[in-house]
Design a protein around this motif. Structure first.
Motif, short mmCIF file in Angstrom:
data_model
loop_
_atom_site.label_atom_id
_atom_site.label_comp_id
_atom_site.label_asym_id
_atom_site.label_seq_id
_atom_site.Cartn_x
_atom_site.Cartn_y
_atom_site.Cartn_z
N ARG A 241 0.86 -1.19 0.00
CA ARG A 241 0.00 0.00 0.00
C ARG A 241 0.89 1.24 0.00
NH1 ARG A 241 -4.09 1.89 4.90
NH2 ARG A 241 -4.82 3.84 3.92
N ILE A 242 0.82 2.00 -1.07
CA ILE A 242 1.51 3.28 -1.15
C ILE A 242 0.45 4.36 -1.22
CG2 ILE A 242 3.07 4.72 -2.50
CD1 ILE A 242 4.56 2.23 -3.34
N GLY A 243 0.45 5.26 -0.25
CA GLY A 243 -0.66 6.20 -0.11
C GLY A 243 -1.91 5.42 0.21
N ASP A 244 -2.95 5.61 -0.59
CA ASP A 244 -4.19 4.84 -0.41
C ASP A 244 -4.37 3.78 -1.50
OD1 ASP A 244 -5.00 6.11 1.91
OD2 ASP A 244 -6.01 7.72 0.82
N THR A 245 -3.35 3.60 -2.32
CA THR A 245 -3.44 2.65 -3.43
C THR A 245 -2.88 1.30 -3.01
OG1 THR A 245 -3.25 4.42 -5.07
CG2 THR A 245 -2.78 2.17 -5.81
N LEU A 246 -3.66 0.26 -3.26
CA LEU A 246 -3.25 -1.11 -2.95
C LEU A 246 -2.69 -1.74 -4.22
CD1 LEU A 246 -3.34 -3.30 -0.69
CD2 LEU A 246 -5.50 -4.07 -1.70
N MET A 247 -1.51 -2.34 -4.10
CA MET A 247 -0.84 -2.90 -5.27
C MET A 247 -0.44 -4.35 -5.00
SD MET A 247 1.60 0.26 -6.45
CE MET A 247 2.33 0.46 -4.84
N VAL A 275 -6.82 0.21 -6.73
CA VAL A 275 -6.03 -1.02 -6.85
C VAL A 275 -5.20 -0.97 -8.13
CG1 VAL A 275 -6.13 -3.51 -7.18
CG2 VAL A 275 -7.65 -2.43 -5.55
N GLU A 276 -3.96 -1.40 -8.03
CA GLU A 276 -3.12 -1.56 -9.21
C GLU A 276 -2.51 -2.96 -9.19
OE1 GLU A 276 -0.18 1.49 -9.39
OE2 GLU A 276 -1.64 3.13 -9.43
N VAL A 277 -2.77 -3.73 -10.24
CA VAL A 277 -2.15 -5.04 -10.40
C VAL A 277 -1.07 -4.87 -11.47
CG1 VAL A 277 -2.49 -7.46 -11.01
CG2 VAL A 277 -4.29 -6.22 -9.78
N ARG A 278 0.16 -4.77 -11.01
CA ARG A 278 1.27 -4.47 -11.92
C ARG A 278 2.58 -4.90 -11.27
NH1 ARG A 278 4.17 -0.22 -9.95
NH2 ARG A 278 3.11 1.38 -8.68
N ARG A 281 8.48 -2.43 -8.50
CA ARG A 281 9.94 -2.39 -8.37
C ARG A 281 10.35 -2.33 -6.90
NH1 ARG A 281 12.78 -1.11 -13.07
NH2 ARG A 281 11.45 -0.48 -14.83
N VAL A 282 11.41 -3.04 -6.57
CA VAL A 282 11.98 -2.95 -5.22
C VAL A 282 12.36 -1.50 -4.93
CG1 VAL A 282 13.88 -3.66 -3.74
CG2 VAL A 282 12.82 -5.33 -5.28
N ALA A 283 12.95 -0.83 -5.91
CA ALA A 283 13.38 0.56 -5.72
C ALA A 283 12.20 1.47 -5.39
CB ALA A 283 14.09 1.05 -6.98
N GLU A 284 11.04 1.18 -5.97
CA GLU A 284 9.84 1.97 -5.70
C GLU A 284 9.39 1.80 -4.25
OE1 GLU A 284 5.20 2.29 -7.30
OE2 GLU A 284 6.58 0.78 -8.14
N LEU A 294 4.92 4.82 1.94
CA LEU A 294 4.67 3.39 2.11
C LEU A 294 3.91 3.19 3.42
CD1 LEU A 294 5.07 0.44 1.19
CD2 LEU A 294 7.22 0.44 2.48
N ARG A 295 2.66 2.80 3.32
CA ARG A 295 1.80 2.72 4.50
C ARG A 295 1.65 1.30 5.03
NH1 ARG A 295 -3.14 6.17 4.34
NH2 ARG A 295 -2.98 5.72 6.58
#
Length: 355
Positions: A241-247, A275-278, A281-284, A294-295
């Motif tokens: 979860r980055i911000g409010d987006t679940l990946m 939601v993002e299914v993608r 990156r580790v760097a991200e 990063l929440r």
């Protein structure tokens, strides 16, 4: 082969071990029910299915499971609600995935009805083994292995399909610290990573032992090419979860199509959670941790449902994760377990009644 529950013979134990079990103190997968379901494949077809007393198997030393690891399995649970009714959670998905795994491992697929009717026949006999304690469940392990013999490197000509069960207490692993792995890979393109094959898990043990020596409980697996993208967490799918987006990473040759994973994605979509299914990156993830966006990170699978990650190690650095008040991990775990234990409405039709 078409089969119904009434066509499956049952050989019952002389005396049940149920009165000897302390259901308030159950370790995961260590106590087993009175019976198991069994069916063998030989002469080009699946033979008579049966429910028999749980017990040891007799195998020839030349059985190909010992030499070439031809085996697949599933993990699922049965639940009891407050009224004593018993339920399964999305069992058709387990049946579908077991056949996908079998096909990849050159194992004959199970015909229609054999999985579900065998499962129902077994649970009808061992129904009282489904715990009624809060958070407890009956863990169910369907598996197929090569019982045909021979030292030649080729698919076996005989297989055994078994369903065995183990009552388990409330599974809570707490938050875990994980290591992002760059030396070892769980799976490769064109390989068997998407299948629930026994060898996939055996190959994880050694790198996980190495991570444990450094103080981590689990490993985050990365791609086999450049170790650039995160893929799975231990034996679970992983969410970020980055911000409010679940990946989460897309399924592929390397990543298991987890039933809990797809349930979380469907719940998130129904609730309007971004939601993002993608590929991630580790760097991200590292950068998001450094800038505070990063929440959450958590694993998703059958045993724990959701396993929150408290920190991750990467290249000799340790990154701590916050504890958000609006935790997605806690929210989705409650949503799924409420459906599993019949504490909430099931708008998706995931709950399957057992009689």
């Amino acid at each position: 082969m078409s089969i119904t529950i009434n066509e499956i013979p049952v050989k019952r134990v002389d005396k049940s071990r149920l009165p000897e079990v302390d259901f308030d103190n159950l370790a995961f997968g260590s106590v087993f029910t009175d019976h198991m379901f069994r069916c063998t494949y030989r002469e080009g077809r699946w033979q008579q299915a049966e429910v028999v007393p749980y017990g040891p198997l007799t195998l020839d030393p030349a059985s190909k499971i010992f030499h070439y690891g031809q085996s697949v399995f599933e993990g699922m649970k049965a639940y009891r609600d407050s009224d004593g009714k018993a339920w399964l959670f999305r069992p058709e998905e387990n049946q579908r995935r077991l056949n996908i795994s079998a096909s990849r491992m050159a194992i004959p697929e199970l015909p229609d009805g054999l999985f579900m009717e065998g499962l129902k026949a077994l649970l009808e006999v061992d129904r009282d083994w489904i715990p009624g304690q809060s958070g407890s469940s009956l863990y169910i392990r369907p598996f197929i292995f090569a019982s045909g013999t021979g030292f030649h490197a080729s698919p076996a000509d005989a297989f055994t399909f078994i369903i065995a069960c183990a009552p388990s207490g409330s599974y809570f692993s707490g938050k875990v610290s994980v290591k992002i792995e760059e030396a070892y890979s769980r799976a490769a393109d064109g390989g068997t990573g998407f299948a629930k094959a026994g060898g996939n898990y055996a190959g994880q043990f050694y790198p996980t032992q190495l991570a444990a020596r450094d103080g981590f409980q689990q490993v985050i697996w990365t791609d086999d090419h450049r170790h650039e993208y995160i893929e799975e967490a231990g034996a679970m799918n992983i969410f970020v979860r980055i911000g409010d987006t679940l990946m989460t990473a897309p399924t592929s040759d390397r990543i298991l199509d987890g039933i809990t994973r797809k349930s979380i994605l469907q719940l998130a979509e129904s609730e309007g959670i971004p939601v993002e299914v993608r590929k991630i990156r580790v760097a991200e993830v590292v950068e998001a941790s450094k800038n505070g966006s990063l929440r959450e990170m958590f694993g998703a699978g059958t045993a724990a449902v959701v396993s929150p990650i408290s920190s991750f190690g990467y290249r000799d650095e340790l990154f701590e994760l916050p504890e958000p008040e609006d935790s997605y991990a806690a929210h989705f775990k409650k949503r799924i377990t409420d459906i599993q234990y019949n504490r909430a409405e099931d708008p998706f039709g995931w709950r399957y009644p057992l009689g």
